[in-house]
Design a protein around this motif. Structure first.
Motif, PDB file in Angstrom:
ATOM      1  N   THR A 453     -35.266   4.318  14.951  1.00  0.00           N
ATOM      2  CA  THR A 453     -34.939   4.495  13.542  1.00  0.00           C
ATOM      3  C   THR A 453     -34.909   3.128  12.874  1.00  0.00           C
ATOM      4  N   LEU A 454     -35.660   2.985  11.781  1.00  0.00           N
ATOM      5  CA  LEU A 454     -35.729   1.730  11.023  1.00  0.00           C
ATOM      6  C   LEU A 454     -34.950   1.913   9.725  1.00  0.00           C
ATOM      7  N   THR A 455     -34.078   0.975   9.426  1.00  0.00           N
ATOM      8  CA  THR A 455     -33.170   1.122   8.280  1.00  0.00           C
ATOM      9  C   THR A 455     -33.298  -0.038   7.300  1.00  0.00           C
ATOM     10  N   GLU A 456     -34.491  -0.628   7.211  1.00  0.00           N
ATOM     11  CA  GLU A 456     -34.649  -1.819   6.372  1.00  0.00           C
ATOM     12  C   GLU A 456     -34.705  -1.513   4.875  1.00  0.00           C
ATOM     13  N   HIS A 457     -35.111  -0.305   4.478  1.00  0.00           N
ATOM     14  CA  HIS A 457     -35.133   0.034   3.050  1.00  0.00           C
ATOM     15  C   HIS A 457     -33.704   0.259   2.549  1.00  0.00           C
ATOM     16  N   THR A 458     -33.484  -0.098   1.295  1.00  0.00           N
ATOM     17  CA  THR A 458     -32.165   0.114   0.677  1.00  0.00           C
ATOM     18  C   THR A 458     -32.178   1.291  -0.289  1.00  0.00           C
ATOM     19  N   GLY A 459     -33.287   1.983  -0.388  1.00  0.00           N
ATOM     20  CA  GLY A 459     -33.399   3.156  -1.251  1.00  0.00           C
ATOM     21  C   GLY A 459     -34.209   4.235  -0.582  1.00  0.00           C
ATOM     22  N   ARG A 460     -34.433   5.312  -1.301  1.00  0.00           N
ATOM     23  CA  ARG A 460     -35.209   6.427  -0.768  1.00  0.00           C
ATOM     24  C   ARG A 460     -36.625   5.994  -0.379  1.00  0.00           C
ATOM     25  N   VAL A 461     -37.088   6.477   0.761  1.00  0.00           N
ATOM     26  CA  VAL A 461     -38.443   6.171   1.212  1.00  0.00           C
ATOM     27  C   VAL A 461     -39.381   7.217   0.611  1.00  0.00           C
ATOM     28  N   PHE A 462     -40.351   6.755  -0.185  1.00  0.00           N
ATOM     29  CA  PHE A 462     -41.258   7.665  -0.877  1.00  0.00           C
ATOM     30  C   PHE A 462     -42.565   7.917  -0.118  1.00  0.00           C
ATOM     31  N   ARG A 463     -43.130   6.870   0.464  1.00  0.00           N
ATOM     32  CA  ARG A 463     -44.443   7.026   1.094  1.00  0.00           C
ATOM     33  C   ARG A 463     -44.587   6.033   2.226  1.00  0.00           C
ATOM     34  N   LEU A 464     -45.355   6.409   3.240  1.00  0.00           N
ATOM     35  CA  LEU A 464     -45.656   5.480   4.325  1.00  0.00           C
ATOM     36  C   LEU A 464     -47.017   5.799   4.910  1.00  0.00           C
ATOM     37  N   GLN A 465     -47.555   4.809   5.561  1.00  0.00           N
ATOM     38  CA  GLN A 465     -48.810   4.927   6.301  1.00  0.00           C
ATOM     39  C   GLN A 465     -48.668   4.032   7.520  1.00  0.00           C
ATOM     40  N   PHE A 466     -49.323   4.374   8.623  1.00  0.00           N
ATOM     41  CA  PHE A 466     -49.210   3.522   9.802  1.00  0.00           C
ATOM     42  C   PHE A 466     -50.474   3.603  10.644  1.00  0.00           C
ATOM     43  N   ASP A 467     -50.617   2.606  11.525  1.00  0.00           N
ATOM     44  CA  ASP A 467     -51.671   2.617  12.532  1.00  0.00           C
ATOM     45  C   ASP A 467     -51.059   2.146  13.850  1.00  0.00           C
ATOM     46  N   GLU A 468     -51.884   1.740  14.794  1.00  0.00           N
ATOM     47  CA  GLU A 468     -51.375   1.362  16.108  1.00  0.00           C
ATOM     48  C   GLU A 468     -50.499   0.119  16.078  1.00  0.00           C
ATOM     49  N   PHE A 469     -50.619  -0.685  15.010  1.00  0.00           N
ATOM     50  CA  PHE A 469     -49.962  -1.987  14.988  1.00  0.00           C
ATOM     51  C   PHE A 469     -48.839  -2.109  13.962  1.00  0.00           C
ATOM     52  N   GLN A 470     -48.776  -1.234  12.984  1.00  0.00           N
ATOM     53  CA  GLN A 470     -47.863  -1.468  11.877  1.00  0.00           C
ATOM     54  C   GLN A 470     -47.520  -0.183  11.143  1.00  0.00           C
ATOM     55  N   ILE A 471     -46.405  -0.259  10.419  1.00  0.00           N
ATOM     56  CA  ILE A 471     -46.018   0.756   9.450  1.00  0.00           C
ATOM     57  C   ILE A 471     -45.910   0.060   8.103  1.00  0.00           C
ATOM     58  N   VAL A 472     -46.497   0.657   7.072  1.00  0.00           N
ATOM     59  CA  VAL A 472     -46.362   0.149   5.709  1.00  0.00           C
ATOM     60  C   VAL A 472     -45.707   1.257   4.893  1.00  0.00           C
ATOM     61  N   SER A 473     -44.596   0.946   4.231  1.00  0.00           N
ATOM     62  CA  SER A 473     -43.829   1.971   3.527  1.00  0.00           C
ATOM     63  C   SER A 473     -43.417   1.477   2.146  1.00  0.00           C
ATOM     64  N   SER A 474     -43.146   2.446   1.261  1.00  0.00           N
ATOM     65  CA  SER A 474     -42.695   2.118  -0.095  1.00  0.00           C
ATOM     66  C   SER A 474     -41.456   2.935  -0.416  1.00  0.00           C
ATOM     67  N   SER A 475     -40.708   2.454  -1.405  1.00  0.00           N
ATOM     68  CA  SER A 475     -39.387   3.024  -1.610  1.00  0.00           C
ATOM     69  C   SER A 475     -38.954   2.980  -3.067  1.00  0.00           C
ATOM     70  N   HIS A 476     -37.896   3.715  -3.338  1.00  0.00           N
ATOM     71  CA  HIS A 476     -37.211   3.671  -4.630  1.00  0.00           C
ATOM     72  C   HIS A 476     -36.594   2.306  -4.891  1.00  0.00           C
ATOM     73  N   ASP A 477     -36.434   1.483  -3.819  1.00  0.00           N
ATOM     74  CA  ASP A 477     -35.864   0.144  -3.990  1.00  0.00           C
ATOM     75  C   ASP A 477     -36.878  -0.856  -4.534  1.00  0.00           C
ATOM     76  N   ASP A 478     -38.055  -0.357  -4.939  1.00  0.00           N
ATOM     77  CA  ASP A 478     -39.098  -1.162  -5.578  1.00  0.00           C
ATOM     78  C   ASP A 478     -39.744  -2.165  -4.618  1.00  0.00           C
ATOM     79  N   THR A 479     -39.741  -1.854  -3.343  1.00  0.00           N
ATOM     80  CA  THR A 479     -40.367  -2.735  -2.361  1.00  0.00           C
ATOM     81  C   THR A 479     -41.415  -1.994  -1.551  1.00  0.00           C
ATOM     82  N   ILE A 480     -42.319  -2.779  -0.995  1.00  0.00           N
ATOM     83  CA  ILE A 480     -43.248  -2.328   0.033  1.00  0.00           C
ATOM     84  C   ILE A 480     -42.928  -3.149   1.276  1.00  0.00           C
ATOM     85  N   LEU A 481     -42.638  -2.481   2.375  1.00  0.00           N
ATOM     86  CA  LEU A 481     -42.313  -3.155   3.630  1.00  0.00           C
ATOM     87  C   LEU A 481     -43.428  -2.950   4.646  1.00  0.00           C
ATOM     88  N   CYS A 482     -43.761  -4.030   5.343  1.00  0.00           N
ATOM     89  CA  CYS A 482     -44.779  -3.990   6.391  1.00  0.00           C
ATOM     90  C   CYS A 482     -44.114  -4.341   7.718  1.00  0.00           C
TER      91      CYS A 482
END
Length: 554
Positions: A453-482
């Motif tokens: 379980t990854l808890t780095e976002h501080t707001g609701r998680v809206f969308r994510l995409q991933f491959d073998e090496f990474q997860i890229v996600s976006s949130s209500h906290d106005d960030t994109i995390l890789c």
């Protein structure tokens, strides 16, 4: 055995080293010496069947210790050094072809057989060819090749600055390094070892990143402030902003030619992916366009207006409606499709399956207790997430629910899966990684399914995409995390376990949002927030349908 010393006129069947089974200290009897040749001559006159029968009867007359001596003589006769003989006969390419079918462990053992076999393997660059086969057949190997930089040494090598071509030893050492990288990568997924890169989107009016898609060069995101922002994947800097929508950008997809976006302004817009020029605006839906997918000239969109539109895409400027699918009783939140099925999910708690070619209804998947926010469909499997806080895994052919995954505390907003993992994001701000293969095994314990379980976002998680090496996600906290699970240098740099160092490639300011409530918020100007609270409202008429059957047919 040095086969290269054999006379060149000999055939493959001549590669036999006789082993005497007659004890040297025991002399032959006169009777044997007198009749031996006669018996052999008589034996030679018989046909093959008669000879075998004679030898079989002869062996029955012998003692066990004699059988052992005969076996010692037979074993070398049954062996053939076909690799060495082929090489000696000038057919090295045939020997290389045969050994080229071996896996890594067999190839490693084959090198130790004899000098001639090792020579065939090294001169044929068989370790290089094994790596190339893995590269062509496995996306993980291709990704590693690009990220580690050894792809330039495959196939026709790129000679840079007079660098000498790599020889056998280089690839022999490279192969175990690749295996170590893969093992470390798998371990990082299990333990949550990653490097974290953050993009602060700095929305002008209302904050939130509703959708995204990425490749090795860029990340394209759709924001609540009505814009589409394109980010450089390496520097994480914003390189282009597309404007034109009059509402939040709720969904997008791009390929090598176009970006297609859907918005709460009810329109679908088509942009040139290279220039950012607006090429087309599609007007059909009467409420927010919540999701879209396109592939091979077909596009499917869905809307808060409860309809699904199937479009024919002849060109970016020539797109027309082919069929409108109606059947859901609430907003249709997500669609996915392939050549066989279109799959849609709605706030009415149902997943509906349609025939892609005829657009006819096929079946309904029932089981979720509340509205369904997300799904993905591939390889006969559907994975869906709902405002009942659960994830369900379905068999699309029979409509059976294969597994229910529980762990999120709020609405499951986004879901993706591949052959190994399911990755989900929810309004509790958490991203969970699940073991797909274990989830498909009915013997697996529910407690073992969530890997991390990854808890780095501080707001609701809206969308994510991933491959073998990474997860890229976006949130209500106005960030994109890789989240990068591949260590930059596996030999020298170790990522600390359960840590998430941020690589500050761009200016970062983190805004801490208050904890999300259990109900969906409304957008400032479109009152939808991707269908807002109405998207996942359950209608009373659906309740009786759910309780009556788990799957409804056509």
């Amino acid at each position: 055995m040095n086969l290269l010393s054999t006379n060149s006129s000999s055939l493959l069947s001549d590669d036999i080293i006789p082993v005497s089974i007659t004890p040297s200290k025991i002399s032959s009897t006169p009777t044997y010496e007198q009749n031996n040749e006669q018996y052999l001559q008589t034996f030679a006159t018989w046909n093959e069947y008669e000879q075998i029968c004679f030898v079989e009867n002869l062996l029955k007359q012998m003692q066990s210790h004699q059988h052992g001596q005969v076996n010692t003589y037979l074993l070398p006769m049954l062996k053939r050094d076909f690799v060495g003989r082929l090489a000696f006969q000038g057919l090295v390419h045939v020997a290389e072809k045969i050994l080229g079918y071996l896996d890594d462990q067999s190839l490693k053992s084959t090198e130790l057989v004899c000098r001639e076999w090792y020579h065939v393997i090294s001169e044929g660059m068989l370790w290089k060819k094994l790596i190339e086969r893995k590269f062509l057949s496995n996306a993980l190997w291709r990704g590693l090749a690009d990220r580690r930089g050894w792809s330039k040494y495959l196939f026709r090598q790129l000679i840079i600055n007079g660098e000498k071509p790599k020889r056998h030893d280089f690839y022999r050492q490279l192969y175990p390094q690749i295996l170590r990288d893969i093992k470390q990568l798998e371990n990082n997924w299990r333990t949550g070892n990653f490097q974290l890169e953050k993009i602060q989107c700095r929305s002008q009016n209302s904050k939130g990143v509703y959708c995204l898609q990425y490749d090795d060069e860029k990340i394209i995101s759709g924001l609540r402030d009505n814009t589409i922002k394109i980010w450089n994947r390496k520097s994480l800097e914003c390189i282009q902003v597309l404007t034109g929508h009059n509402g939040s950008v709720l969904c997008l997809q791009y390929d090598e030619k176009v970006i297609v976006t859907g918005s709460s302004d009810s329109t679908v817009r088509v942009w040139n992916v290279k220039t950012g020029e607006l090429m087309n605006t599609l007007l059909h839906h009467c409420e927010a366009v919540l999701h879209l997918r396109f592939i091979n000239g077909t596009m499917v969109t869905c809307s808060k207006d409860r309809s699904i539109a199937v479009w024919q895409m002849n060109s970016p400027t020539d797109i027309s409606i082919r069929r409108v699918l109606v059947g859901h009783r609430a907003a249709v939140n997500v669609v996915d499709f392939d050549d066989k099925y279109i799959v849609s999910a709605s706030g009415d708690r149902t997943i509906k399956v349609w025939d892609t070619t005829t657009c006819e209804f096929v079946r309904t998947l029932l089981g979720h207790k509340r509205g369904i926010a997300c799904l993905q469909y591939r390889d006969k499997i559907v994975v869906s997430g709902s405002s009942d806080n659960t994830i369900r895994v379905w068999d699309i052919e029979c409509g059976a629910c294969l597994r229910i995954l529980e762990g999120h505390d709020e609405l499951v907003r986004c879901i993706r899966f591949d052959s190994k993992h399911i990755v989900s994001g929810a309004y509790d701000g958490k991203i969970k990684v699940w073991d797909l293969q274990a989830a498909l095994d009915p013997r697996s314990q529910a407690s073992s399914l969530c890997i991390k379980t990854l808890t780095e976002h501080t707001g609701r998680v809206f969308r994510l995409q991933f491959d073998e090496f990474q997860i890229v996600s976006s949130s209500h906290d106005d960030t994109i995390l890789c989240f990068n699970f591949l260590q930059p240098d596996s030999s020298t740099l170790a990522v600390q376990q359960n840590s998430s160092p941020v690589l500050s490639r761009c200016q970062i300011q983190t805004t801490n949002f208050p904890p999300s409530t259990t109900t969906m918020e409304s957008s400032d100007n479109d009152n939808t927030n991707e269908s807002a609270s109405n998207v996942f409202q359950s209608q009373a008429s659906v309740q009786s349908t759910i309780s009556s059957s788990s799957v409804s047919g056509k």
